[in-house]
Design a protein around this motif. Sequence first.
Motif, PDB file in Angstrom:
ATOM      1  N   GLY A 129      12.240 -75.295  21.834  1.00 53.91           N
ATOM      2  CA  GLY A 129      11.165 -76.329  22.240  1.00 53.91           C
ATOM      3  C   GLY A 129      10.089 -76.034  20.884  1.00 53.91           C
ATOM      4  O   GLY A 129      10.377 -75.902  19.615  1.00 53.91           O
ATOM      5  N   ARG A 130       8.896 -76.701  20.987  1.00 56.77           N
ATOM      6  CA  ARG A 130       7.863 -76.839  19.946  1.00 56.77           C
ATOM      7  C   ARG A 130       6.720 -75.826  20.226  1.00 56.77           C
ATOM      8  O   ARG A 130       5.993 -75.723  19.463  1.00 56.77           O
ATOM      9  N   ALA A 131       6.727 -75.147  21.485  1.00 54.19           N
ATOM     10  CA  ALA A 131       5.671 -74.093  21.641  1.00 54.19           C
ATOM     11  C   ALA A 131       5.847 -72.903  20.773  1.00 54.19           C
ATOM     12  O   ALA A 131       6.732 -72.690  20.198  1.00 54.19           O
ATOM     13  N   GLN A 132       4.730 -72.122  21.011  1.00 58.67           N
ATOM     14  CA  GLN A 132       4.511 -70.946  20.062  1.00 58.67           C
ATOM     15  C   GLN A 132       5.785 -70.002  20.127  1.00 58.67           C
ATOM     16  O   GLN A 132       6.448 -69.358  19.521  1.00 58.67           O
ATOM     17  N   LEU A 133       6.211 -69.653  21.501  1.00 57.25           N
ATOM     18  CA  LEU A 133       7.344 -68.854  21.933  1.00 57.25           C
ATOM     19  C   LEU A 133       8.690 -69.650  21.720  1.00 57.25           C
ATOM     20  O   LEU A 133       9.627 -68.705  22.176  1.00 57.25           O
ATOM     21  N   SER A 134       8.769 -70.675  21.296  1.00 53.25           N
ATOM     22  CA  SER A 134       9.957 -71.255  21.115  1.00 53.25           C
ATOM     23  C   SER A 134      10.872 -70.831  19.857  1.00 53.25           C
ATOM     24  O   SER A 134      10.226 -70.472  19.032  1.00 53.25           O
ATOM     25  N   ASN A 135      12.189 -70.928  20.126  1.00 52.74           N
ATOM     26  CA  ASN A 135      13.170 -70.879  18.991  1.00 52.74           C
ATOM     27  C   ASN A 135      13.211 -69.519  18.452  1.00 52.74           C
ATOM     28  O   ASN A 135      13.646 -69.248  17.239  1.00 52.74           O
ATOM     29  N   GLN A 136      13.034 -68.388  19.221  1.00 50.31           N
ATOM     30  CA  GLN A 136      12.834 -67.215  18.814  1.00 50.31           C
ATOM     31  C   GLN A 136      14.226 -66.571  19.810  1.00 50.31           C
ATOM     32  O   GLN A 136      13.930 -66.405  20.838  1.00 50.31           O
ATOM     33  N   VAL A 137      15.266 -66.172  18.874  1.00 52.59           N
ATOM     34  CA  VAL A 137      16.259 -65.558  19.446  1.00 52.59           C
ATOM     35  C   VAL A 137      15.866 -64.419  19.948  1.00 52.59           C
ATOM     36  O   VAL A 137      15.551 -63.436  19.482  1.00 52.59           O
ATOM     37  N   GLN A 138      16.283 -63.969  21.308  1.00 56.46           N
ATOM     38  CA  GLN A 138      16.353 -62.756  21.957  1.00 56.46           C
ATOM     39  C   GLN A 138      17.747 -62.466  22.168  1.00 56.46           C
ATOM     40  O   GLN A 138      18.562 -62.894  22.787  1.00 56.46           O
ATOM     41  N   ASN A 139      17.873 -61.036  21.906  1.00 60.03           N
ATOM     42  CA  ASN A 139      19.296 -60.292  22.118  1.00 60.03           C
ATOM     43  C   ASN A 139      19.019 -59.785  23.312  1.00 60.03           C
ATOM     44  O   ASN A 139      18.138 -59.850  24.253  1.00 60.03           O
ATOM     45  N   LYS A 140      20.056 -59.020  24.017  1.00 57.58           N
ATOM     46  CA  LYS A 140      20.340 -58.534  25.073  1.00 57.58           C
ATOM     47  C   LYS A 140      19.121 -57.726  25.541  1.00 57.58           C
ATOM     48  O   LYS A 140      18.309 -57.893  26.744  1.00 57.58           O
ATOM     49  N   GLU A 141      18.821 -56.674  24.737  1.00 56.47           N
ATOM     50  CA  GLU A 141      17.754 -55.908  25.003  1.00 56.47           C
ATOM     51  C   GLU A 141      16.408 -56.496  24.943  1.00 56.47           C
ATOM     52  O   GLU A 141      15.562 -56.255  25.931  1.00 56.47           O
ATOM     53  N   ASP A 142      15.989 -57.469  23.960  1.00 53.97           N
ATOM     54  CA  ASP A 142      14.992 -58.067  24.092  1.00 53.97           C
ATOM     55  C   ASP A 142      14.715 -59.029  25.220  1.00 53.97           C
ATOM     56  O   ASP A 142      13.583 -59.163  25.693  1.00 53.97           O
ATOM     57  N   PHE A 143      15.617 -59.716  25.620  1.00 52.45           N
ATOM     58  CA  PHE A 143      15.578 -60.585  26.983  1.00 52.45           C
ATOM     59  C   PHE A 143      15.169 -59.838  28.124  1.00 52.45           C
ATOM     60  O   PHE A 143      14.441 -60.178  28.794  1.00 52.45           O
ATOM     61  N   PHE A 144      15.993 -58.564  28.372  1.00 50.34           N
ATOM     62  CA  PHE A 144      15.600 -57.902  29.457  1.00 50.34           C
ATOM     63  C   PHE A 144      14.249 -57.106  29.557  1.00 50.34           C
ATOM     64  O   PHE A 144      14.104 -56.720  30.457  1.00 50.34           O
ATOM     65  N   GLY A 145      14.060 -57.080  28.327  1.00 50.35           N
ATOM     66  CA  GLY A 145      12.777 -55.978  27.911  1.00 50.35           C
ATOM     67  C   GLY A 145      11.558 -56.857  27.655  1.00 50.35           C
ATOM     68  O   GLY A 145      10.621 -57.341  28.690  1.00 50.35           O
TER      69      GLY A 145
END
Length: 161
Positions: free
Chosen positions: A60-76
Amino acid sequence: MRLITILVAILVSATTYAGHHEESESNAAKAKLFFTAFLAGDQKTAKSLAGDDFTFVYKGRAQLSNQVQNKEDFFGNWSNNVIAKLVPKGFTKFDFVKSISEDDSVIWLVEGDADGVNGRYNNEYVFVFEFSNGKILSIAEYNSDLLVATRLYKQKLVPDE
């Protein structure tokens, strides 16, 4: 003999199609279980469905958009700093409306409703899952980022001058 060859070819094609169809349905069930477990706080189950090279991106276009999270980042990070803070009481509704599957790809249409940090937050989602070796390789989330920005982050809309 030609008729037998044609019948065998049809049988093989139907069996191959059925195998791919069953795998696609299995992937759709795994994708649904992933989010059901994740939103219920069952990270063990959700993590077991995600591959080692798992990635998540909110499009999307929001501030938190388009930042790829790896497995550790996603679950943390994503789990603790985005979901838990913005929707602290969890979703009151997270309905899986329809899935579309082909080979190693699954798309889920989802309707959500929650009491967000700034009041009611209801959104519609499209989640695009890619699978590899029976595990979730990636998820791309699409929704109304305008609704996220205004309802969860209390950002104001301003006219374009």
